[in-house]
Design a protein around this motif. Structure first.
Motif, PDB file in Angstrom:
ATOM      1  N   LYS A 116      98.904  67.843  -0.723  1.00 37.28           N
ATOM      2  CA  LYS A 116      97.582  68.417  -0.979  1.00 37.28           C
ATOM      3  C   LYS A 116      96.799  67.526  -1.938  1.00 37.28           C
ATOM      4  O   LYS A 116      95.605  67.271  -1.727  1.00 37.28           O
ATOM      5  N   ALA A 117      97.489  67.057  -2.994  1.00 36.45           N
ATOM      6  CA  ALA A 117      96.832  66.168  -3.948  1.00 36.45           C
ATOM      7  C   ALA A 117      96.431  64.867  -3.266  1.00 36.45           C
ATOM      8  O   ALA A 117      95.329  64.342  -3.508  1.00 36.45           O
ATOM      9  N   ALA A 118      97.306  64.336  -2.406  1.00 35.40           N
ATOM     10  CA  ALA A 118      96.968  63.110  -1.683  1.00 35.40           C
ATOM     11  C   ALA A 118      95.780  63.346  -0.766  1.00 35.40           C
ATOM     12  O   ALA A 118      94.867  62.503  -0.686  1.00 35.40           O
ATOM     13  N   ALA A 119      95.775  64.491  -0.079  1.00 35.36           N
ATOM     14  CA  ALA A 119      94.656  64.813   0.809  1.00 35.36           C
ATOM     15  C   ALA A 119      93.372  64.995   0.003  1.00 35.36           C
ATOM     16  O   ALA A 119      92.298  64.533   0.414  1.00 35.36           O
ATOM     17  N   ASP A 120      93.477  65.676  -1.154  1.00 28.50           N
ATOM     18  CA  ASP A 120      92.302  65.838  -2.022  1.00 28.50           C
ATOM     19  C   ASP A 120      91.794  64.484  -2.494  1.00 28.50           C
ATOM     20  O   ASP A 120      90.579  64.236  -2.522  1.00 28.50           O
ATOM     21  N   SER A 121      92.725  63.617  -2.867  1.00 27.99           N
ATOM     22  CA  SER A 121      92.346  62.281  -3.324  1.00 27.99           C
ATOM     23  C   SER A 121      91.662  61.515  -2.205  1.00 27.99           C
ATOM     24  O   SER A 121      90.623  60.869  -2.425  1.00 27.99           O
ATOM     25  N   GLU A 122      92.233  61.593  -1.003  1.00 26.63           N
ATOM     26  CA  GLU A 122      91.602  60.920   0.139  1.00 26.63           C
ATOM     27  C   GLU A 122      90.235  61.514   0.422  1.00 26.63           C
ATOM     28  O   GLU A 122      89.280  60.785   0.723  1.00 26.63           O
ATOM     29  N   GLN A 124      88.268  63.042  -1.745  1.00 26.43           N
ATOM     30  CA  GLN A 124      87.357  62.623  -2.816  1.00 26.43           C
ATOM     31  C   GLN A 124      86.909  61.185  -2.594  1.00 26.43           C
ATOM     32  O   GLN A 124      85.735  60.851  -2.783  1.00 26.43           O
ATOM     33  N   SER A 125      87.855  60.336  -2.198  1.00 23.10           N
ATOM     34  CA  SER A 125      87.520  58.936  -1.932  1.00 23.10           C
ATOM     35  C   SER A 125      86.530  58.841  -0.778  1.00 23.10           C
ATOM     36  O   SER A 125      85.528  58.115  -0.860  1.00 23.10           O
ATOM     37  N   ALA A 126      86.826  59.576   0.316  1.00 20.53           N
ATOM     38  CA  ALA A 126      85.924  59.566   1.463  1.00 20.53           C
ATOM     39  C   ALA A 126      84.566  60.147   1.084  1.00 20.53           C
ATOM     40  O   ALA A 126      83.521  59.650   1.524  1.00 20.53           O
ATOM     41  N   PHE A 127      84.594  61.187   0.239  1.00 20.26           N
ATOM     42  CA  PHE A 127      83.357  61.803  -0.218  1.00 20.26           C
ATOM     43  C   PHE A 127      82.539  60.804  -1.053  1.00 20.26           C
ATOM     44  O   PHE A 127      81.320  60.702  -0.896  1.00 20.26           O
ATOM     45  N   GLY A 128      83.243  60.076  -1.926  1.00 28.45           N
ATOM     46  CA  GLY A 128      82.555  59.057  -2.739  1.00 28.45           C
ATOM     47  C   GLY A 128      81.944  57.973  -1.874  1.00 28.45           C
ATOM     48  O   GLY A 128      80.797  57.550  -2.096  1.00 28.45           O
ATOM     49  N   ILE A 129      82.733  57.522  -0.880  1.00 30.67           N
ATOM     50  CA  ILE A 129      82.220  56.487   0.023  1.00 30.67           C
ATOM     51  C   ILE A 129      81.024  57.027   0.797  1.00 30.67           C
ATOM     52  O   ILE A 129      80.004  56.324   0.966  1.00 30.67           O
ATOM     53  N   ALA A 130      81.124  58.262   1.268  1.00 31.65           N
ATOM     54  CA  ALA A 130      80.026  58.861   2.017  1.00 31.65           C
ATOM     55  C   ALA A 130      78.790  59.004   1.135  1.00 31.65           C
ATOM     56  O   ALA A 130      77.658  58.746   1.587  1.00 31.65           O
TER      57      ALA A 130
END
Length: 182
Positions: A116-122, A124-130
Protein backbone atom coordinates in the motif's frame (compact mmCIF):
# COMPACT_ATOMS: atom_id res chain seq x y z
CA UNK A 1 -44.85 -116.45 43.12
CA UNK A 2 -44.92 -118.49 46.23
CA UNK A 3 -43.61 -122.02 46.16
CA UNK A 4 -45.26 -124.91 47.97
CA UNK A 5 -42.64 -124.90 50.76
CA UNK A 6 -43.50 -121.23 51.67
CA UNK A 7 -40.51 -119.56 49.99
CA UNK A 8 -40.37 -117.06 47.18
CA UNK A 9 -39.34 -118.59 43.93
CA UNK A 10 -35.61 -118.31 43.35
CA UNK A 11 -34.88 -117.23 46.97
CA UNK A 12 -34.44 -118.98 50.25
CA UNK A 13 -36.42 -116.35 52.17
CA UNK A 14 -39.79 -117.17 53.57
CA UNK A 15 -42.76 -115.62 51.77
CA UNK A 16 -44.03 -113.56 54.74
CA UNK A 17 -40.92 -111.38 54.53
CA UNK A 18 -41.65 -110.33 50.98
CA UNK A 19 -41.36 -106.55 50.11
CA UNK A 20 -38.61 -103.98 50.09
CA UNK A 21 -35.64 -105.09 52.20
CA UNK A 22 -34.79 -101.54 53.28
CA UNK A 23 -38.23 -101.31 54.86
CA UNK A 24 -37.69 -104.40 56.90
CA UNK A 25 -37.51 -103.16 60.51
CA UNK A 26 -35.20 -105.99 61.44
CA UNK A 27 -32.43 -104.63 59.21
CA UNK A 28 -32.71 -100.96 60.36
CA UNK A 29 -29.72 -101.04 62.76
CA UNK A 30 -27.37 -102.38 60.08
CA UNK A 31 -28.79 -99.93 57.55
CA UNK A 32 -28.23 -97.01 59.93
CA UNK A 33 -24.69 -98.25 60.61
CA UNK A 34 -23.83 -98.47 56.91
CA UNK A 35 -25.51 -95.13 56.29
CA UNK A 36 -23.30 -93.52 58.98
CA UNK A 37 -20.19 -95.24 57.60
CA UNK A 38 -21.01 -94.19 54.02
CA UNK A 39 -21.73 -90.56 54.97
CA UNK A 40 -18.66 -90.50 57.20
CA UNK A 41 -16.45 -91.73 54.35
CA UNK A 42 -18.15 -89.31 51.96
CA UNK A 43 -17.57 -86.49 54.45
CA UNK A 44 -13.89 -87.46 54.83
CA UNK A 45 -13.38 -87.64 51.06
CA UNK A 46 -15.18 -84.33 50.52
CA UNK A 47 -13.45 -82.54 53.40
CA UNK A 48 -9.94 -83.88 52.60
CA UNK A 49 -9.96 -83.88 48.80
CA UNK A 50 -12.88 -82.14 47.12
CA UNK A 51 -13.43 -79.11 49.38
CA UNK A 52 -9.73 -78.07 49.38
CA UNK A 53 -9.71 -78.44 45.60
CA UNK A 54 -12.87 -76.30 45.30
CA UNK A 55 -11.42 -73.75 47.73
CA UNK A 56 -8.23 -73.68 45.67
CA UNK A 57 -10.17 -73.11 42.47
CA UNK A 58 -12.26 -70.38 44.12
CA UNK A 59 -9.07 -68.80 45.48
CA UNK A 60 -7.47 -68.92 42.02
CA UNK A 61 -10.54 -67.34 40.46
CA UNK A 62 -10.66 -64.69 43.20
CA UNK A 63 -6.96 -63.99 42.64
CA UNK A 64 -7.43 -63.83 38.88
CA UNK A 65 -10.44 -61.51 39.29
CA UNK A 66 -8.52 -59.26 41.71
CA UNK A 67 -5.54 -59.30 39.35
CA UNK A 68 -7.80 -58.43 36.43
CA UNK A 69 -9.42 -55.64 38.45
CA UNK A 70 -5.95 -54.34 39.37
CA UNK A 71 -4.88 -54.49 35.73
CA UNK A 72 -8.10 -52.77 34.69
CA UNK A 73 -7.48 -50.02 37.25
CA UNK A 74 -3.90 -49.63 36.00
CA UNK A 75 -5.09 -49.47 32.41
CA UNK A 76 -7.78 -46.96 33.41
CA UNK A 77 -5.17 -44.74 35.05
CA UNK A 78 -2.91 -45.09 32.00
CA UNK A 79 -5.85 -44.21 29.76
CA UNK A 80 -6.61 -41.16 31.89
CA UNK A 81 -2.95 -40.16 31.71
CA UNK A 82 -2.95 -40.68 27.95
CA UNK A 83 -6.15 -38.64 27.66
CA UNK A 84 -4.64 -35.84 29.74
CA UNK A 85 -1.48 -35.93 27.62
CA UNK A 86 -3.59 -35.91 24.45
CA UNK A 87 -5.64 -32.95 25.68
CA UNK A 88 -2.47 -31.10 26.69
CA UNK A 89 -0.91 -31.81 23.28
CA UNK A 90 -4.11 -30.73 21.58
CA UNK A 91 -4.23 -27.50 23.58
CA UNK A 92 -0.56 -26.89 22.80
CA UNK A 93 -1.19 -27.56 19.10
CA UNK A 94 -4.14 -25.17 19.13
CA UNK A 95 -2.05 -22.51 20.84
CA UNK A 96 0.73 -23.04 18.29
CA UNK A 97 -1.81 -22.86 15.44
CA UNK A 98 -3.21 -19.59 16.84
CA UNK A 99 0.32 -18.26 17.23
CA UNK A 100 1.18 -19.20 13.64
CA UNK A 101 -2.09 -17.69 12.42
CA UNK A 102 -1.33 -14.46 14.28
CA UNK A 103 2.22 -14.40 12.90
CA UNK A 104 0.92 -15.02 9.37
CA UNK A 105 -1.70 -12.32 9.87
CA UNK A 106 0.99 -9.87 11.02
CA UNK A 107 3.21 -10.79 8.06
CA UNK A 108 0.28 -10.43 5.67
CA UNK A 109 -0.77 -7.10 7.17
CA UNK A 110 2.83 -5.86 7.02
CA UNK A 111 3.10 -6.98 3.38
CA UNK A 112 -0.20 -5.27 2.56
CA UNK A 113 0.96 -2.10 4.31
CA UNK A 114 4.26 -2.25 2.42
CA UNK A 115 2.46 -2.74 -0.90
CA UNK A 116 0.00 0.00 0.00
CA UNK A 117 2.84 2.37 0.88
CA UNK A 118 4.59 1.50 -2.39
CA UNK A 119 1.37 2.07 -4.31
CA UNK A 120 0.81 5.37 -2.46
CA UNK A 121 4.38 6.39 -3.25
CA UNK A 122 3.91 5.50 -6.91
CA UNK A 123 0.59 7.35 -6.96
CA UNK A 124 2.18 10.41 -5.32
CA UNK A 125 5.03 10.27 -7.83
CA UNK A 126 2.60 9.91 -10.73
CA UNK A 127 0.49 12.69 -9.24
CA UNK A 128 3.56 14.94 -8.98
CA UNK A 129 4.54 14.18 -12.56
CA UNK A 130 0.98 14.82 -13.71
CA UNK A 131 0.87 18.14 -11.80
CA UNK A 132 4.14 19.20 -13.45
CA UNK A 133 2.79 18.23 -16.84
CA UNK A 134 -0.45 20.06 -16.13
CA UNK A 135 1.51 23.12 -14.99
CA UNK A 136 3.64 22.96 -18.12
CA UNK A 137 0.55 22.57 -20.30
CA UNK A 138 -1.12 25.41 -18.38
CA UNK A 139 1.93 27.61 -18.99
CA UNK A 140 1.88 26.73 -22.67
CA UNK A 141 -1.84 27.36 -22.80
CA UNK A 142 -1.41 30.63 -20.93
CA UNK A 143 1.26 31.72 -23.38
CA UNK A 144 -1.01 30.64 -26.22
CA UNK A 145 -3.96 32.45 -24.63
CA UNK A 146 -1.87 35.58 -24.08
CA UNK A 147 -0.70 35.47 -27.67
CA UNK A 148 -4.24 34.87 -28.89
CA UNK A 149 -5.52 37.62 -26.55
CA UNK A 150 -2.90 40.03 -27.86
CA UNK A 151 -3.81 39.21 -31.47
CA UNK A 152 -7.54 39.45 -30.69
CA UNK A 153 -7.03 42.76 -28.87
CA UNK A 154 -5.05 44.14 -31.82
CA UNK A 155 -7.78 43.09 -34.24
CA UNK A 156 -10.58 44.44 -31.97
CA UNK A 157 -8.83 47.84 -31.57
CA UNK A 158 -8.23 48.01 -35.30
CA UNK A 159 -11.90 47.30 -36.08
CA UNK A 160 -13.25 49.58 -33.37
CA UNK A 161 -11.10 52.61 -33.88
CA UNK A 162 -9.51 51.81 -37.20
CA UNK A 163 -5.96 52.29 -35.91
CA UNK A 164 -3.57 49.42 -36.47
CA UNK A 165 -1.83 48.20 -33.25
CA UNK A 166 1.46 46.35 -33.40
CA UNK A 167 1.69 42.79 -31.97
CA UNK A 168 4.32 43.95 -29.44
CA UNK A 169 2.13 46.77 -28.11
CA UNK A 170 -0.83 44.38 -27.81
CA UNK A 171 1.36 41.79 -26.00
CA UNK A 172 2.47 44.48 -23.52
CA UNK A 173 -1.13 45.50 -22.82
CA UNK A 174 -2.32 41.94 -21.97
CA UNK A 175 -0.31 41.59 -18.67
CA UNK A 176 -1.53 44.99 -17.55
CA UNK A 177 -5.13 43.91 -18.09
CA UNK A 178 -4.47 40.56 -16.28
CA UNK A 179 -3.05 42.43 -13.29
CA UNK A 180 -6.20 44.50 -12.96
CA UNK A 181 -8.20 41.22 -12.77
CA UNK A 182 -10.16 41.30 -15.74
Amino acid sequence: MAAADGTIEGTAEPAEHAGLPQMNVGTFPSQIFWLAVTFGLLFLVLSRKTLPMIEGIIGQRRGRIEGDLGSAETFRKEAQGALAAYEAALAQARARAHQLADENKKITVAEIERLKAAADSEAQSAFGIAEKRIAAERSKALVGVRTAAAEAAAQIVERLIGVPVSAEDAAKAVPAVEAKGG
